[in-house]
Design an enzyme around this catalytic site. Structure first.
Site, PDB file in Angstrom:
ATOM      1  N   ASP A 152       0.811  -1.220   0.000  1.00 45.28           N
ATOM      2  CA  ASP A 152       0.000   0.000   0.000  1.00 45.28           C
ATOM      3  C   ASP A 152       0.846   1.272   0.000  1.00 45.28           C
ATOM      4  O   ASP A 152       0.312   2.371  -0.141  1.00 45.28           O
ATOM      5  CB  ASP A 152      -0.950  -0.007   1.207  1.00 45.28           C
ATOM      6  CG  ASP A 152      -1.988  -1.117   1.072  1.00 45.28           C
ATOM      7  OD1 ASP A 152      -2.304  -1.507  -0.066  1.00 45.28           O
ATOM      8  OD2 ASP A 152      -2.478  -1.612   2.111  1.00 45.28           O
ATOM      9  N   ARG A 176      -5.391   6.621  -0.717  1.00 45.80           N
ATOM     10  CA  ARG A 176      -3.927   6.727  -0.719  1.00 45.80           C
ATOM     11  C   ARG A 176      -3.434   7.684  -1.803  1.00 45.80           C
ATOM     12  O   ARG A 176      -2.409   8.339  -1.649  1.00 45.80           O
ATOM     13  CB  ARG A 176      -3.296   5.343  -0.838  1.00 45.80           C
ATOM     14  CG  ARG A 176      -3.766   4.413   0.295  1.00 45.80           C
ATOM     15  CD  ARG A 176      -2.796   3.339   0.679  1.00 45.80           C
ATOM     16  NE  ARG A 176      -3.478   2.316   1.475  1.00 45.80           N
ATOM     17  CZ  ARG A 176      -3.676   2.370   2.799  1.00 45.80           C
ATOM     18  NH1 ARG A 176      -3.221   3.376   3.504  1.00 45.80           N
ATOM     19  NH2 ARG A 176      -4.314   1.396   3.430  1.00 45.80           N
TER      20      ARG A 176
HETATM   21  C1  S3P Z   1      -4.901  -6.014   3.014  1.00 45.23           C
HETATM   22  C2  S3P Z   1      -4.101  -6.657   2.102  1.00 45.23           C
HETATM   23  C3  S3P Z   1      -3.601  -6.033   0.875  1.00 45.23           C
HETATM   24  C4  S3P Z   1      -3.662  -4.518   0.982  1.00 45.23           C
HETATM   25  C5  S3P Z   1      -4.979  -4.028   1.490  1.00 45.23           C
HETATM   26  C6  S3P Z   1      -5.262  -4.596   2.863  1.00 45.23           C
HETATM   27  C7  S3P Z   1      -5.383  -6.751   4.178  1.00 45.23           C
HETATM   28  O1  S3P Z   1      -4.410  -6.442  -0.216  1.00 45.23           O
HETATM   29  O2  S3P Z   1      -3.389  -3.925  -0.259  1.00 45.23           O
HETATM   30  O3  S3P Z   1      -4.994  -2.617   1.576  1.00 45.23           O
HETATM   31  O4  S3P Z   1      -5.892  -6.131   5.123  1.00 45.23           O
HETATM   32  O5  S3P Z   1      -5.275  -7.981   4.170  1.00 45.23           O
HETATM   33  P1  S3P Z   1      -4.125  -7.835  -0.993  1.00 45.23           P
HETATM   34  O6  S3P Z   1      -4.324  -8.929  -0.047  1.00 45.23           O
HETATM   35  O7  S3P Z   1      -5.130  -7.865  -2.110  1.00 45.23           O
HETATM   36  O8  S3P Z   1      -2.725  -7.715  -1.500  1.00 45.23           O
END
Ligand code: S3P
Length: 411
Positions: free
Chosen positions: A321, A372
Site C-alpha cells: 500500500d 492513498r
Molecule cells: C490487506 C491486504 C492487501 C492490501 C490491502 C489490505 C489486508 O491487499 O493492499 O490494503 O488487510 O489484508 P491484498 O491482499 O489484495 O494484496
C-alpha cells in the site's frame, strides 16, 4: 468533491500518533463476530472502511457496543452468522471486508448471503476468493463471474491445500477463516510472505496455527476465544508522514505507537535503503514462529538526501500500500528507482499504476476516490516547489480522517 491546494512546507516538526491500523481493525471486528463470547477492542479505527465492517457484522448477528474507550463485540459464533434486514450486506469501499467476510460465511451451511459495495467498488475482483471457497465446497456466484454484487452460499466445507496464484493477505485470510470449519488441517501456500495479522489473531484466539516457510496451516476449531485486542498505529497511514518528513527539508517528526510487524515494515526498510533517516525498532522476521501479538514502536524521521533503489517482487507484498509513496520518493532521489512485480496495484482502490503515473506529472492530482492517492497528492504538495492541487481530498477519510489537520499541526 473537494479540491484542496497543498502548499510547499518549510519544515515539518513535532510529534503525532497516526490513526490505528485499518487491516487489524477489520480483522478484530470479523474475528470478534466469529468468536463465542465478548471481545473488547481498544483503538478500533474510526474511519469509513472500518465502520462498514462493524455495520456488516452487526447485520450478521454480532452485537456491537461502542463506548468512549473501546468497541465491544458479542460474537455470533463460528457457525452463527444469520443475515437480518433487507438487501445485500453493504461492504462500502472496503476490499478487506469484502474478501475476508466470505471466509466466515462460506461455512454457514445452507444459508446464502449477498454482498455489494459502492458503485466505484464494483470493478474489484472476487474470483480470487471464489476459487478456493468453491474448492472447499461453498458456492460463490459473482456478477460476470468475478465482481460484486456476489452471493455466498455456505456448506459443510472440506479442508484444503491452496496454492495461491498471487501473494494476497486478503485471499490467505479468507481461506484461513473458512478453514476453521472443517475437521482437520488446511494449508495455504503463498508465493511470498504477505501481512500476517490474521495468523497472529487466530493463534491468540486459541487456534492451532503453524508456519513452515511459505506455507501456513490451521486446524479446524470449535470456538474462537478472544478477550482483548489492542490495535496499534497503522504503518500505512504513518508512511505518508514518514515520506513528508523525509522529503521536506528541515523536518524532524516523531511518530508514536506505530505498528512494526515485519510484514508491514517494507516501506520503512525501503526508505532507509534510499538513505532516508527513519529511526526506531522494527520487528525482525521471526522464522517459522507464529506470534500472537503486534509489535509497536516510536519512529523518528528527519529529512535528508535520497538515492534511488530497486524494489524486487518479493518485497512488494511487504510494502504493497506504500508503493505510490516509493514512486514519489523516487522523483526526489538521485538516480533511478525501479519497482518490479507490482501488477497487483492495478486492482486496488484505483489502478494505482495508472493513477500514480498520471498524478506525479505535477501540479494537480486526482484521487479517483482512492484514499492513498489523495494523501500522496498532499505529500507531493508539501515537498513541491509550487504546491499541488488535490482533487477529491475527502477520499482520505477511508483510512485517515483528519490527515490534513495532522499535517497542519506539523507545519
Ligand atoms: C490487506 C491486504 C492487501 C492490501 C490491502 C489490505 C489486508 O491487499 O493492499 O490494503 O488487510 O489484508 P491484498 O491482499 O489484495 O494484496
Amino acid at each position: 468533491m473537494s479540491t484542496v491546494r497543498v502548499d510547499p512546507a518549510r519544515g515539518l516538526r513535532g510529534e503525532l500518533r497516526p490513526p490505528t491500523d485499518k487491516s487489524i481493525s477489520h480483522r478484530a471486528a470479523i474475528l470478534g463476530a466469529m468468536a463465542s463470547g465478548t471481545v473488547r477492542i481498544t483503538g478500533y479505527l474510526d474511519a469509513a472502511d472500518t465502520s462498514s465492517t462493524l455495520a456488516a457484522v452487526a447485520r450478521l448477528g454480532a452485537r456491537v457496543q461502542a463506548s468512549p474507550d473501546a468497541i465491544v463485540v458479542h460474537g455470533a459464533g463460528l457457525r452463527g452468522a444469520i443475515a437480518s434486514g433487507d438487501g445485500p450486506i453493504d461492504v462500502g469501499n472496503a476490499g478487506t471486508l469484502m474478501r475476508l467476510l466470505p471466509g466466515w460465511l462460506a461455512s454457514q451451511e445452507g444459508r446464502s448471503f449477498t454482498l455489494d459495495g459502492e458503485d466505484s467498488f464494483r470493478r474489484r475482483p472476487v474470483d480470487r476468493i471464489a476459487a478456493p471457497l468453491a474448492l472447499m465446497g461453498a458456492e460463490v456466484v459473482a456478477t460476470d463471474g468475478r465482481r460484486p454484487p456476489f452471493t455466498v452460499t455456505g456448506a459443510r466445507l472440506r479442508p484444503i491445500h491452496y496454492e495461491m496464484p498471487v501473494a494476497s493477505a486478503q485471499v490467505k485470510s479468507c481461506v484461513l477463516l473458512a478453514a476453521l470449519a472443517p475437521g482437520g488441517a488446511s494449508t495455504v501456500s503463498e508465493p511470498e510472505p504477505s501481512r500476517d495479522h490474521t495468523q497472529r489473531m487466530l493463534a491468540a484466539a486459541g487456534v492451532a496455527v503453524r508456519r513452515d516457510g511459505r506455507h501456513v496451516s490451521v486446524e479446524g476449531a470449535e470456538t474462537l476465544a478472544l478477550e482483548e485486542i489492542a490495535i496499534p498505529g497503522d504503518p500505512s497511514s504513518a508512511a505518508f508522514l514518514i515520506a513528508a518528513g523525509v522529503l521536506v527539508p528541515g523536518s524532524r517528526v516523531v511518530l508514536r505507537g506505530v505498528g512494526t510487524n515485519w510484514t508491514r515494515s517494507g516501506f520503512v526498510r525501503i526508505v532507509q535503503r534510499m538513505g532516508g533517516l527513519v529511526a526506531g525498532e522494527l520487528e525482525e522476521a521471526p522464522g517459522d514462529a507464529v506470534a500472537t501479538t503486534e509489535p509497536v514502536a516510536d519512529l523518528e524521521v528527519a529529512a535528508g538526501p535520497l538515492v534511488g533503489t530497486v524494489v524486487e517482487a518479493a518485497e512488494v507484498p511487504l510494502a504493497i500500500d506504500e508503493l505510490p509513496l516509493v514512486a514519489l520518493l523516487g522523483c526526489f532521489a538521485e538516480g533511478e528507482t525501479v519497482v518490479r512485480g507490482a501488477q497487483e496495484l492495478r486492482l486496488k482502490e484505483s489502478d494505482r499504476i495508472a493513477t500514480v503515473v498520471e498524478g506525479l506529472r505535477g501540479g494537480r492530482i486526482a484521487s479517483h476516490g482512492d484514499h492513498r492517492l489523495a494523501m500522496l497528492g498532499a505529500v507531493a504538495g508539501l515537498a513541491s516547489s509550487d504546491g499541488v492541487e488535490v482533487e477529491g481530498m475527502e477520499a482520505a477519510d477511508v483510512s485517515y480522517p483528519g490527515f490534513l489537520e495532522d499535517v497542519a499541526r506539523l507545519r
